[in-house]
Design a protein around this motif. Structure first.
Motif, PDB file in Angstrom:
ATOM      1  N   ILE A   1       0.856  -1.179   0.000  1.00  0.00           N
ATOM      2  CA  ILE A   1       0.000   0.000   0.000  1.00  0.00           C
ATOM      3  C   ILE A   1       0.898   1.238   0.000  1.00  0.00           C
ATOM      4  O   ILE A   1       1.674   1.443   0.934  1.00  0.00           O
ATOM      5  N   GLU A   2       0.805   2.019  -1.037  1.00  0.00           N
ATOM      6  CA  GLU A   2       1.628   3.215  -1.143  1.00  0.00           C
ATOM      7  C   GLU A   2       1.112   4.287  -0.196  1.00  0.00           C
ATOM      8  O   GLU A   2      -0.080   4.581  -0.159  1.00  0.00           O
ATOM      9  N   ALA A   3       2.018   4.836   0.585  1.00  0.00           N
ATOM     10  CA  ALA A   3       1.653   5.889   1.535  1.00  0.00           C
ATOM     11  C   ALA A   3       1.971   7.252   0.909  1.00  0.00           C
ATOM     12  O   ALA A   3       3.135   7.559   0.627  1.00  0.00           O
ATOM     13  N   PRO A   4       0.969   8.091   0.681  1.00  0.00           N
ATOM     14  CA  PRO A   4       1.204   9.413   0.081  1.00  0.00           C
ATOM     15  C   PRO A   4       2.081  10.282   0.988  1.00  0.00           C
ATOM     16  O   PRO A   4       2.113  10.101   2.206  1.00  0.00           O
ATOM     17  N   THR A   5       2.789  11.205   0.385  1.00  0.00           N
ATOM     18  CA  THR A   5       3.622  12.133   1.158  1.00  0.00           C
ATOM     19  C   THR A   5       2.770  13.224   1.805  1.00  0.00           C
ATOM     20  O   THR A   5       1.581  13.313   1.561  1.00  0.00           O
ATOM     21  N   TRP A   6       3.403  14.032   2.620  1.00  0.00           N
ATOM     22  CA  TRP A   6       2.782  15.187   3.264  1.00  0.00           C
ATOM     23  C   TRP A   6       1.563  14.825   4.129  1.00  0.00           C
ATOM     24  O   TRP A   6       0.454  15.301   3.889  1.00  0.00           O
ATOM     25  N   PRO A   7       1.754  13.980   5.148  1.00  0.00           N
ATOM     26  CA  PRO A   7       0.628  13.657   6.033  1.00  0.00           C
ATOM     27  C   PRO A   7       0.124  14.898   6.761  1.00  0.00           C
ATOM     28  O   PRO A   7       0.899  15.644   7.365  1.00  0.00           O
ATOM     29  N   GLY A   8      -1.173  15.104   6.714  1.00  0.00           N
ATOM     30  CA  GLY A   8      -1.762  16.308   7.286  1.00  0.00           C
ATOM     31  C   GLY A   8      -1.535  16.443   8.770  1.00  0.00           C
ATOM     32  O   GLY A   8      -1.383  17.560   9.284  1.00  0.00           O
ATOM     33  N   ILE A   9      -1.500  15.317   9.498  1.00  0.00           N
ATOM     34  CA  ILE A   9      -1.342  15.372  10.947  1.00  0.00           C
ATOM     35  C   ILE A   9      -0.021  16.032  11.339  1.00  0.00           C
ATOM     36  O   ILE A   9       0.099  16.640  12.400  1.00  0.00           O
ATOM     37  N   CYS A  10       0.976  15.930  10.456  1.00  0.00           N
ATOM     38  CA  CYS A  10       2.274  16.568  10.725  1.00  0.00           C
ATOM     39  C   CYS A  10       2.335  17.979  10.159  1.00  0.00           C
ATOM     40  O   CYS A  10       2.696  18.929  10.856  1.00  0.00           O
ATOM     41  N   TYR A  11       1.982  18.105   8.887  1.00  0.00           N
ATOM     42  CA  TYR A  11       2.188  19.376   8.212  1.00  0.00           C
ATOM     43  C   TYR A  11       1.172  20.441   8.595  1.00  0.00           C
ATOM     44  O   TYR A  11       1.431  21.638   8.458  1.00  0.00           O
ATOM     45  N   ALA A  12       0.026  20.015   9.110  1.00  0.00           N
ATOM     46  CA  ALA A  12      -0.931  20.992   9.629  1.00  0.00           C
ATOM     47  C   ALA A  12      -0.352  21.672  10.865  1.00  0.00           C
ATOM     48  O   ALA A  12      -0.519  22.897  11.074  1.00  0.00           O
ATOM     49  N   LYS A  13       0.384  20.889  11.665  1.00  0.00           N
ATOM     50  CA  LYS A  13       1.018  21.451  12.857  1.00  0.00           C
ATOM     51  C   LYS A  13       2.150  22.400  12.467  1.00  0.00           C
ATOM     52  O   LYS A  13       2.339  23.451  13.090  1.00  0.00           O
ATOM     53  N   ILE A  14       2.913  22.027  11.444  1.00  0.00           N
ATOM     54  CA  ILE A  14       3.996  22.885  10.988  1.00  0.00           C
ATOM     55  C   ILE A  14       3.454  24.208  10.447  1.00  0.00           C
ATOM     56  O   ILE A  14       3.977  25.285  10.736  1.00  0.00           O
ATOM     57  N   LYS A  15       2.382  24.105   9.675  1.00  0.00           N
ATOM     58  CA  LYS A  15       1.750  25.321   9.129  1.00  0.00           C
ATOM     59  C   LYS A  15       1.233  26.214  10.243  1.00  0.00           C
ATOM     60  O   LYS A  15       1.363  27.438  10.197  1.00  0.00           O
ATOM     61  N   GLU A  16       0.668  25.582  11.278  1.00  0.00           N
ATOM     62  CA  GLU A  16       0.162  26.329  12.415  1.00  0.00           C
ATOM     63  C   GLU A  16       1.278  27.068  13.135  1.00  0.00           C
ATOM     64  O   GLU A  16       1.153  28.227  13.523  1.00  0.00           O
ATOM     65  N   ILE A  17       2.417  26.374  13.283  1.00  0.00           N
ATOM     66  CA  ILE A  17       3.581  26.984  13.940  1.00  0.00           C
ATOM     67  C   ILE A  17       4.122  28.154  13.107  1.00  0.00           C
ATOM     68  O   ILE A  17       4.461  29.215  13.616  1.00  0.00           O
ATOM     69  N   ASP A  18       4.198  27.925  11.776  1.00  0.00           N
ATOM     70  CA  ASP A  18       4.715  28.962  10.876  1.00  0.00           C
ATOM     71  C   ASP A  18       3.852  30.223  10.897  1.00  0.00           C
ATOM     72  O   ASP A  18       4.343  31.345  10.714  1.00  0.00           O
ATOM     73  N   ASN A  19       2.565  30.023  11.075  1.00  0.00           N
ATOM     74  CA  ASN A  19       1.659  31.178  11.091  1.00  0.00           C
ATOM     75  C   ASN A  19       1.601  31.860  12.455  1.00  0.00           C
ATOM     76  O   ASN A  19       0.999  32.903  12.586  1.00  0.00           O
TER      77      ASN A  19
END
Length: 215
Positions: free
Chosen positions: A197-215
């Motif tokens: 099963i191919e796992a897509p990149t950019w999991p939201g659970i991680c990158y949503a937190k990064i975006k939140e921190i950046d903002n």
């Protein structure tokens, strides 16, 4: 963003085994990160898993028989690292968390199933029982009491680091891909039935937190 993942072994054992006078016993507990000498560490890890400081539970499962581990008898750095943990993972977390009164059943499901699916960006296809999802379904019997031992384990290993540990709870039935692969605690899976099963990149659970921190 840091994702914390304790191993099955670290939740139930401590580093006292490294000082066992039997070389093969001590060598069988070599894992990374190593088990800690402080016997309270495993309790602290369970607490961190409960309160969300840690996210999922891994196994570091990679077993070797004594003949292979003996390659490091004259030089401990050559002992291959890895212990058993896949077969015991859910029972250990259930015993140390839910049975001990430290973890809600919903959190148990999260740290053993749904959180991993989210981190691998497979949710809600995996880690969720819903229309359109194809997650494996585990029928968990909370009343199954057993003692872990190498004599009755499924895995082909000559040693079990959890030998003699009493646990409560076990998967009585497991459905995978519409097939019953565990029935009344007996494994019925056929070799070669697994699927990539191919796992897509950019999991939201991680990158949503990064975006939140950046903002």
């Amino acid at each position: 963003v840091v994702i914390g993942e304790p191993s099955t072994a670290s939740l139930a054992l401590d580093g006292s085994h490294y000082f066992n006078k039997c070389w093969s016993h001590a060598a069988s507990f070599i894992t990374s990160p190593p088990l800690r000498d402080d016997p309270e560490t495993k309790d602290q890890l369970v607490e961190a898993l409960k309160d969300g400081t840690l996210d999922i539970v891994g196994s570091d499962h990679c077993t070797y028989d004594l003949n292979i581990r003996a390659q490091g008898k004259e030089n401990f750095s050559k002992i291959p690292g890895g212990v058993n943990g896949i077969e015991e993972r859910m029972a250990i977390v259930y015993e140390r968390g839910v049975v001990a009164g430290k973890m809600e059943m919903t959190r148990f499901v999260e740290v053993t199933s749904s959180a991993a699916a989210k981190l691998l960006n497979l949710y809600p296809r995996k880690g969720c029982i819903a229309e359109g999802s194809d997650a494996d379904i585990v029928i968990w019997n909370p009343n199954n009491i057993r003692t872990i031992t190498q004599k009755t384990q499924q895995q082909a290993a000559d040693f079990n680091i959890f030998e003699g540990l009493k646990v409560t709870g076990a998967p009585e039935f497991v459905l995978c891909g519409g097939k019953i692969v565990v029935a009344e605690y007996q494994v019925n899976a056929c070799p070669g039935s697994g699927q990539f099963i191919e796992a897509p990149t950019w999991p939201g659970i991680c990158y949503a937190k990064i975006k939140e921190i950046d903002n």
